[in-house]
Design a protein around this motif. Structure first.
Motif, mmCIF file in Angstrom:
data_model
loop_
_atom_site.group_PDB
_atom_site.id
_atom_site.type_symbol
_atom_site.label_atom_id
_atom_site.label_comp_id
_atom_site.label_asym_id
_atom_site.label_seq_id
_atom_site.Cartn_x
_atom_site.Cartn_y
_atom_site.Cartn_z
ATOM 1 N N SER A 34 27.019 -12.129 -63.819
ATOM 2 C CA SER A 34 26.080 -11.482 -62.895
ATOM 3 C C SER A 34 26.643 -10.139 -62.412
ATOM 4 C CB SER A 34 25.823 -12.415 -61.713
ATOM 5 O OG SER A 34 27.040 -12.602 -61.022
ATOM 6 N N ARG A 35 25.812 -9.446 -61.645
ATOM 7 C CA ARG A 35 26.193 -8.081 -61.233
ATOM 8 C C ARG A 35 27.482 -8.080 -60.401
ATOM 9 N NH1 ARG A 35 23.968 -4.450 -57.808
ATOM 10 N NH2 ARG A 35 22.741 -6.086 -56.845
ATOM 11 N N LYS A 36 27.660 -9.172 -59.602
ATOM 12 C CA LYS A 36 28.883 -9.240 -58.803
ATOM 13 C C LYS A 36 29.863 -10.254 -59.384
ATOM 14 C CE LYS A 36 27.335 -7.366 -54.506
ATOM 15 N NZ LYS A 36 26.765 -7.612 -53.173
ATOM 16 N N GLY A 37 29.661 -10.638 -60.635
ATOM 17 C CA GLY A 37 30.513 -11.638 -61.286
ATOM 18 C C GLY A 37 31.892 -11.066 -61.636
ATOM 19 N N GLU A 38 32.741 -11.967 -62.133
ATOM 20 C CA GLU A 38 34.132 -11.588 -62.343
ATOM 21 C C GLU A 38 34.320 -10.509 -63.402
ATOM 22 O OE1 GLU A 38 36.853 -14.905 -62.624
ATOM 23 O OE2 GLU A 38 35.782 -15.974 -61.033
ATOM 24 N N ILE A 39 33.446 -10.513 -64.420
ATOM 25 C CA ILE A 39 33.586 -9.498 -65.459
ATOM 26 C C ILE A 39 33.297 -8.103 -64.900
ATOM 27 C CG2 ILE A 39 32.752 -8.682 -67.706
ATOM 28 C CD1 ILE A 39 32.268 -11.596 -68.446
ATOM 29 N N SER A 40 32.188 -7.978 -64.167
ATOM 30 C CA SER A 40 31.869 -6.677 -63.559
ATOM 31 C C SER A 40 32.980 -6.219 -62.625
ATOM 32 C CB SER A 40 30.581 -6.746 -62.736
ATOM 33 O OG SER A 40 29.583 -7.397 -63.424
ATOM 34 N N GLU A 41 33.496 -7.200 -61.912
ATOM 35 C CA GLU A 41 34.562 -6.920 -60.962
ATOM 36 C C GLU A 41 35.754 -6.240 -61.663
ATOM 37 O OE1 GLU A 41 35.805 -8.522 -56.874
ATOM 38 O OE2 GLU A 41 34.014 -7.676 -57.817
ATOM 39 N N LEU A 42 36.162 -6.884 -62.772
ATOM 40 C CA LEU A 42 37.276 -6.347 -63.543
ATOM 41 C C LEU A 42 36.973 -4.934 -64.041
ATOM 42 C CD1 LEU A 42 38.861 -9.056 -65.864
ATOM 43 C CD2 LEU A 42 40.050 -7.430 -64.390
ATOM 44 N N MET A 43 35.777 -4.771 -64.588
ATOM 45 C CA MET A 43 35.392 -3.468 -65.110
ATOM 46 C C MET A 43 35.488 -2.407 -64.018
ATOM 47 S SD MET A 43 34.736 -4.248 -68.233
ATOM 48 C CE MET A 43 33.741 -3.168 -69.201
ATOM 49 N N HIS A 44 35.130 -2.854 -62.828
ATOM 50 C CA HIS A 44 35.170 -1.968 -61.690
ATOM 51 C C HIS A 44 36.587 -1.419 -61.455
ATOM 52 C CE1 HIS A 44 32.480 -0.604 -58.656
ATOM 53 N NE2 HIS A 44 33.434 -0.707 -57.734
#
Ligand code: PHE
Length: 343
Positions: A34-44
């Protein structure tokens, strides 16, 4: 950072490989994709790296992200398919009703009358709807300019040659022309009935339609007489309208029979007492009939010195209107399912 990426990759792949149902899948989706999921988080967090690291780890991160997303897609479609399969194989669900076609009311009546006549030894035949002027009129004792043509105005197809009127074509106004065709084809003796579609040039209203159905009958033999006609029409009346039905025959002029008459039956609705359907007369005019005129036999190639015959004709459309209490003849050809589905 690199380790984190690899770790998340392995965890997610693991989870996707062992997920049991759609609820679990949804949870994985939410936690990682999801938009706030762990993958996005890492990418951030990639933003915080030096530009050199960014190049290396960024590429790796993108590759892992793609790989996980495609695995996610694959897993989702696996469950979708499974759901579809479950739907198909649930044999306990009530079935959907298929709409079945059925016979047109005129066809129902036609078959009923046909059954009666085949049981009496008649054969069923038919003839063309686009008929020659000759068969429709002249051969039936209705020459050009005969006033009887006025009552059966129809749709004409002119012959290309003005002088050859016998080549003119008409949409047949009755089934009687098939009398001539049948005599020519089969000779005498003969017992046939002819159901079929007919046409007239009508200013249409509830009782008149330009396209309608008739039922013709003809019997030729060595001693066919008026009492044969009468008894036959009595049988027809009883079959169509019930055992108590009575017949009366009143003189009527048709150029192709002699004597000609109109067969009337006691009204099946009021039993002869008088009602709206029989216009308070107690009788229903149903059938035109008579003994075949010698000229008509001759036109069919049958010797009137040796043979005589009877003929009758009635409207199937009118019969259907009476039997089913239909108040507008135009409904039969309307194609209106609200009407047709009632039969
Ligand atoms: N053809 C006639 C009509 O259409 C009916 C009829 C048939 C009358 C046979 C007499 C004999 O009105």
């Amino acid at each position: 950072m690199k380790d984190k990426l690899i770790k998340i990759k392995n965890t997610v792949l693991d989870k996707l490989n062992t997920v049991n149902n759609e609820v679990e899948l949804k949870a994985i989706d939410l936690q990682y994709f999801s938009r706030k999921g762990e993958i996005s988080e890492l990418m951030h967090h990639l933003k915080e790296l030096s530009s050199e690291q960014k190049r290396e780890i960024g590429a790796l991160a993108n590759q892992i992200k793609k790989e996980l997303e495609s695995k996610m897609k694959e897993t989702r479609s696996f469950f979708d398919e499974k759901t579809n399969l479950n739907e198909v194989s649930d044999i306990t669900l009530p079935g959907r009703k298929l709409k079945k076609g059925h016979l047109h009311p005129i066809t129902i009546i036609q078959r009923e009358v046909e059954d009666l006549f085949t049981s009496l030894g008649f054969s069923i035949i038919d003839g063309p709807e686009l008929e020659s002027d000759y068969y429709n009129f002249s051969a039936l004792n209705i020459p050009p300019l005969h006033p009887a043509r006025d009552m059966q105005d129809t749709f004409y197809v002119s012959s290309p040659d003005d002088k050859k009127q016998e080549l003119d074509l008409v949409m047949r106004t009755h089934t009687s022309p098939v009398q001539i065709r049948a005599m020519k084809k089969y000779g005498a003796p003969l017992k046939v009935v002819i159901p079929g579609r007919c046409f007239r040039n009508e200013a249409t209203d509830a009782r008149h339609e330009h396209t309608f159905y008739q039922f013709e009958g003809m019997m030729i033999g060595e001693n066919i007489n008026f009492s044969n006609l009468k008894s036959l029409l009595e049988i027809v009346g009883k079959k169509l309208f019930g055992e108590d039905t009575k017949l009366r025959m009143r003189p009527k002029y048709y150029p192709f029979v002699e004597p000609g008459n109109n067969g009337e039956y006691t009204c099946f609705l009021c039993g002869g007492k008088g009602c709206r359907v029989c216009k308070n007369t107690g009788w229903l005019e149903i059938v035109g009939a008579g003994l075949i005129h010698p000229d008509v036999l001759r036109a069919g190639g049958v010797d009137p010195e040796k043979y005589s015959g009877l003929a009758f004709g009635f409207g199937l459309t009118r019969l259907a209107m009476l039997k089913y209490a239909v108040n507008d003849a135009r409904l039969f050809n309307s194609g209106d399912l609200r009407f047709l589905e009632q039969f």
